[in-house]
Design an enzyme around this catalytic site. Structure first.
Site, short mmCIF file in Angstrom:
data_model
loop_
_atom_site.label_atom_id
_atom_site.label_comp_id
_atom_site.label_asym_id
_atom_site.label_seq_id
_atom_site.Cartn_x
_atom_site.Cartn_y
_atom_site.Cartn_z
N HIS A 1 -3.04 6.16 4.59
CA HIS A 1 -1.61 6.35 4.82
C HIS A 1 -1.20 7.73 4.29
CE1 HIS A 1 -1.55 2.26 5.92
NE2 HIS A 1 -0.81 1.73 4.95
N CYS B 1 0.82 -1.22 0.00
CA CYS B 1 0.00 0.00 0.00
C CYS B 1 0.85 1.27 0.00
CB CYS B 1 -0.96 0.00 1.19
SG CYS B 1 -0.25 -0.68 2.70
N1 NAP Z 1 -4.34 -3.91 4.73
C1 NAP Z 1 -3.72 -3.19 3.80
O1 NAP Z 1 -3.67 -1.95 3.83
C2 NAP Z 1 -3.04 -3.90 2.65
C3 NAP Z 1 -2.58 -3.15 1.58
C4 NAP Z 1 -1.93 -3.80 0.52
C5 NAP Z 1 -1.80 -5.17 0.56
N2 NAP Z 1 -2.26 -5.87 1.63
C6 NAP Z 1 -2.13 -7.31 1.63
O2 NAP Z 1 -3.41 -7.85 1.31
C7 NAP Z 1 -3.60 -9.09 1.97
C8 NAP Z 1 -4.88 -9.07 2.78
O3 NAP Z 1 -4.80 -8.05 3.75
P1 NAP Z 1 -5.90 -7.90 4.92
O4 NAP Z 1 -5.46 -6.71 5.67
O5 NAP Z 1 -7.27 -7.97 4.35
O6 NAP Z 1 -5.58 -9.27 5.75
P2 NAP Z 1 -6.38 -10.03 6.92
O7 NAP Z 1 -7.27 -9.12 7.67
O8 NAP Z 1 -5.34 -10.78 7.68
O9 NAP Z 1 -7.29 -11.09 6.12
C9 NAP Z 1 -6.70 -12.20 5.50
C10 NAP Z 1 -7.80 -13.07 4.86
O10 NAP Z 1 -7.16 -14.10 4.12
C11 NAP Z 1 -7.73 -15.38 4.44
N3 NAP Z 1 -6.66 -16.37 4.34
C12 NAP Z 1 -5.46 -16.36 4.96
N4 NAP Z 1 -4.75 -17.44 4.61
C13 NAP Z 1 -5.53 -18.16 3.76
C14 NAP Z 1 -5.35 -19.39 3.07
N5 NAP Z 1 -4.24 -20.11 3.16
N6 NAP Z 1 -6.34 -19.81 2.26
C15 NAP Z 1 -7.48 -19.10 2.13
N7 NAP Z 1 -7.71 -17.92 2.78
C16 NAP Z 1 -6.74 -17.46 3.58
C17 NAP Z 1 -8.23 -15.21 5.86
O11 NAP Z 1 -9.27 -16.16 6.03
P3 NAP Z 1 -10.13 -16.31 7.38
O12 NAP Z 1 -10.99 -15.07 7.43
O13 NAP Z 1 -10.93 -17.55 7.15
O14 NAP Z 1 -9.13 -16.38 8.47
C18 NAP Z 1 -8.71 -13.76 5.86
O15 NAP Z 1 -10.04 -13.68 5.38
C19 NAP Z 1 -2.29 -9.32 2.78
O16 NAP Z 1 -1.43 -10.10 1.99
C20 NAP Z 1 -1.76 -7.93 2.96
O17 NAP Z 1 -0.36 -7.92 3.17
C21 NAP Z 1 -2.90 -5.27 2.65
#
Ligand code: NAP
Length: 355
Positions: free
Chosen positions: A243, A128
């Site tokens: 951010h 991000c």
């Molecule tokens: N947050 C940000 O600002 C941002 C910005 C850019 C990129 N990202 C990236 O985007 C991704 C998601 O971010 P987030 O903040 O939404 O993360 P989060 O709140 O940790 O949510 C992760 C989701 O992925 C699912 N998951 C994890 N491992 C899995 C697997 N092996 N198979 C299937 N589903 C799986 C989880 O399932 P359950 O709900 O069933 O546990 C959960 O729904 C991350 O890689 C993060 O680094 C985030």
């Protein structure tokens, strides 16, 4: 043209992907197929959505899969992207696992969409904090050649996932009552509420954090400048969303504040919020006839700004030749993640790669 699309991961990024697909009228032939680690029903993007436990057969028949899961060996894209590709889908990954893989393009559509072709089955979306930085830097680099970047970030807790948002909300009542704040050290090393932590992701041997090095390495890759001098300090601040970045740039060629304003005003994905304030009361209240307008994280809640990179405080740095300072703000969950991956899919559709 319509597309059959899937989503793996239903945290804040997955929620915003559901919203973006709907708001941007992404042409789905059937409802988004949504997967996570377990089956259940949840409200996502304001709609009740049936979530399925991720398994191989669910990728069959999909044209494109958005990955918004966790990273690492047990993470979503490491576990499932190859299966999705074998099932015939193109994969667009929000996570960091493949971003620096030389065979995987790291894409911000405003900058390097040409790196995606029919053969590109896996596409990585940057961190991000990198996305908002490069959207503003790329047009300035084209105009005057960036020689060095110094960036300090002010990053919201939602950048660390839903658990971090809940941790901050949990700390708020104790903080307001003046009581000691308990903190879950697996999320933030110290209480985040009413403080700023210069600590995002793990520390590396040289004292930088992984978040700081993501900004350095990913910016170099996207701008195709593997040796560009970039130094970063990434700071977590106690706000839920958005951010902000303070950026100091040194250029090869002279570039004035006015030229930079002009270039950024015409750059795709950028909104310049700078120049004299439009608040008629500002001069009166603060007795400052010079008062300027500038973006803050509060602005990204406005519909017109939610998918844009906002730039302000554009100033000459008079301590060096050809220097500028900028202030850059964006929604880390929208342009910093969900919007970027949906825009990649929109561009693939427009180029006939999918659909
Ligand atoms: N947050 C940000 O600002 C941002 C910005 C850019 C990129 N990202 C990236 O985007 C991704 C998601 O971010 P987030 O903040 O939404 O993360 P989060 O709140 O940790 O949510 C992760 C989701 O992925 C699912 N998951 C994890 N491992 C899995 C697997 N092996 N198979 C299937 N589903 C799986 C989880 O399932 P359950 O709900 O069933 O546990 C959960 O729904 C991350 O890689 C993060 O680094 C985030």
């Amino acid at each position: 043209m319509t597309v059959r699309a899937g989503l793996v991961g239903v945290g804040p990024v997955g929620d915003r992907i559901v919203r973006c697909v709907r708001e941007r009228s992404f042409p789905l032939s059937k409802p988004l197929r949504v997967m996570a680690t377990s089956a259940r029903t949840e409200i996502l993007g304001g709609e009740q959505i049936q979530i399925q436990e991720t398994r191989a057969e669910l990728f069959e028949g999909l044209d494109v899969v958005f990955f918004a899961g966790r990273e690492g060996a047990k993470g979503a894209s490491v576990q499932w992207a190859q299966t999705a590709i074998e099932g015939g889908a193109y994969c667009i990954d929000n996570g960091s696992d493949f971003r620096l893989d030389p065979t995987v393009p790291l894409v911000v559509p405003e900058i390097n969409m040409d790196e995606v072709s029919e053969e590109t089955r896996l596409i990585a979306s940057p961190n991000c904090s990198t996305i908002q930085l490069v959207v503003a830097l790329a047009p300035l680099h084209r105009a005057a050649g960036i020689k060095r970047v110094v960036v300090s970030t002010y990053q919201s807790v939602s950048g660390w996932g839903q658990a971090a948002v809940e941790e901050m909300e949990r700390q708020l009542p104790a903080c307001l009552r003046g009581n000691p704040v308990e903190c879950d050290p697996s999320i933030f090393a110290r209480p985040i509420m009413l403080d700023c932590l210069p600590h995002i992701d793990r520390f590396m041997a040289d004292g930088y954090t992984k978040e700081e090095m993501k900004m350095v390495d990913e910016t170099r890759k996207i701008l195709s400048e593997p040796d560009m001098p970039i130094t970063a300090t990434a700071v977590r601040v106690p706000i839920p969303l958005g951010h902000s970045e303070s950026v100091n740039l040194e250029f090869e060629q002279p570039i004035t504040r006015e030229e930079a304003m002009d270039i950024l005003s015409q750059a795709p994905g950028v909104v310049v919020i700078d120049g004299p304030t439009e608040d008629p009361a500002a001069v009166e209240y603060r007795n400052d006839p010079q008062e300027l307008q500038y973006p803050t994280a509060a602005d990204i809640y406005e519909d017109r700004y939610k998918d844009m990179v906002l730039v302000g405080r554009i100033r000459q740095d008079n301590t060096i030749d050809n220097g500028l300072n900028l202030w850059i703000v964006a929604d880390n969950l929208r342009k910093g993640a969900a919007t970027n991956v949906v825009q990649i899919a929109e561009s693939m559709l427009a180029r006939g790669i999918i659909g």
